[in-house]
Design an enzyme around this catalytic site. Structure first.
Site, PDB file in Angstrom:
ATOM      1  N   ASN A  43     -27.442  19.613  24.989  1.00  0.00           N
ATOM      2  CA  ASN A  43     -28.858  19.308  25.193  1.00  0.00           C
ATOM      3  C   ASN A  43     -29.649  20.589  25.427  1.00  0.00           C
ATOM      4  O   ASN A  43     -29.165  21.556  26.024  1.00  0.00           O
ATOM      5  CB  ASN A  43     -29.070  18.284  26.324  1.00  0.00           C
ATOM      6  CG  ASN A  43     -28.433  18.666  27.640  1.00  0.00           C
ATOM      7  OD1 ASN A  43     -27.439  19.378  27.683  1.00  0.00           O
ATOM      8  ND2 ASN A  43     -29.003  18.177  28.724  1.00  0.00           N
ATOM      9  N   CYS A  54     -31.596  15.882  22.961  1.00  0.00           N
ATOM     10  CA  CYS A  54     -30.303  15.429  23.479  1.00  0.00           C
ATOM     11  C   CYS A  54     -29.160  16.129  22.739  1.00  0.00           C
ATOM     12  O   CYS A  54     -29.308  16.546  21.583  1.00  0.00           O
ATOM     13  CB  CYS A  54     -30.142  13.924  23.270  1.00  0.00           C
ATOM     14  SG  CYS A  54     -31.170  12.911  24.340  1.00  0.00           S
ATOM     15  N   GLU A  56     -26.478  14.837  21.466  1.00  0.00           N
ATOM     16  CA  GLU A  56     -26.043  14.116  20.262  1.00  0.00           C
ATOM     17  C   GLU A  56     -26.924  14.477  19.071  1.00  0.00           C
ATOM     18  O   GLU A  56     -26.460  14.688  17.957  1.00  0.00           O
ATOM     19  CB  GLU A  56     -26.097  12.599  20.485  1.00  0.00           C
ATOM     20  CG  GLU A  56     -25.188  12.088  21.588  1.00  0.00           C
ATOM     21  CD  GLU A  56     -25.833  12.098  22.970  1.00  0.00           C
ATOM     22  OE1 GLU A  56     -26.678  12.964  23.248  1.00  0.00           O
ATOM     23  OE2 GLU A  56     -25.469  11.223  23.782  1.00  0.00           O
TER      24      GLU A  56
HETATM   25  N1  THU Z   1     -29.259  13.592  27.449  1.00  0.00           N
HETATM   26  C1  THU Z   1     -28.444  13.837  26.369  1.00  0.00           C
HETATM   27  O1  THU Z   1     -28.262  14.981  25.965  1.00  0.00           O
HETATM   28  N2  THU Z   1     -27.856  12.772  25.779  1.00  0.00           N
HETATM   29  C2  THU Z   1     -27.995  11.474  26.175  1.00  0.00           C
HETATM   30  O2  THU Z   1     -27.496  10.564  25.521  1.00  0.00           O
HETATM   31  C3  THU Z   1     -28.727  11.168  27.405  1.00  0.00           C
HETATM   32  C4  THU Z   1     -29.521  12.274  27.977  1.00  0.00           C
HETATM   33  C5  THU Z   1     -29.910  14.734  28.088  1.00  0.00           C
HETATM   34  C6  THU Z   1     -31.403  14.780  27.929  1.00  0.00           C
HETATM   35  C7  THU Z   1     -31.802  15.607  29.115  1.00  0.00           C
HETATM   36  O3  THU Z   1     -31.681  16.974  28.764  1.00  0.00           O
HETATM   37  C8  THU Z   1     -30.754  15.281  30.167  1.00  0.00           C
HETATM   38  O4  THU Z   1     -29.670  14.703  29.472  1.00  0.00           O
HETATM   39  C9  THU Z   1     -31.231  14.303  31.230  1.00  0.00           C
HETATM   40  O5  THU Z   1     -31.770  13.157  30.677  1.00  0.00           O
END
Ligand code: THU
Length: 131
Positions: A43, A54, A56
């Site tokens: 992320n 995110c 993913e």
């Molecule tokens: N986040 C992800 O990278 N993937 C997810 O599926 C859920 C949330 C990240 C976004 C943000 O940088 C941190 O987690 C908190 O929400």
């Protein structure tokens, strides 16, 4: 066959590069492509919060740029308890087919929850309508 241990290791490794100074919630994701490659992403947050990406989606963007189009599995490493992908990431992943979703605790990589992507996104927007 998906090498689950290697996929989880890739997600663990890339998570170390997470840029998450605002949430302090580091996430690593790794995709297993149909030809057996692993592509990972973490992320990337932004001071303008909604612009954050995110893990993913970062992994998907990198994989697509490398020419991959179909994935068999995604491993996600984050949190004390395993976390499942957010709703938006479920839809983004589904664009490239149904796949195994392997969710792994960042505290204990032996704590794993497994799902099928379609089960995590029932009644998904039907891409066939667009094709
Ligand atoms: N986040 C992800 O990278 N993937 C997810 O599926 C859920 C949330 C990240 C976004 C943000 O940088 C941190 O987690 C908190 O929400």
């Amino acid at each position: 066959m998906v090498d689950e241990a290697a996929l989880i290791q890739a997600a663990l490794d890339v998570r170390r590069n997470s840029y998450s100074p605002y949430s302090r919630f580091a996430v690593g994701a790794a995709l297993w492509t149909v030809d057996g490659s692993i592509v990972a992403g973490c992320n990337v947050e932004n001071g303008s919060f909604p612009l954050s990406v995110c893990a993913e989606r970062a992994a998907v963007a990198t994989a697509i740029g490398l020419g991959h189009r179909q994935f068999m599995a995604v491993a996600i490493v984050a949190g004390d308890d395993p976390v499942t992908p957010c709703g938006g990431c479920r839809q983004v992943l589904l664009e490239f087919g149904d796949m195994d979703v392997i969710c792994v605790s960042a505290r204990d990589c032996h704590r794993v929850s497994r799902y099928r992507l379609r089960d995590l996104l029932p009644h998904a927007f039907d891409l066939e309508e667009l094709r």
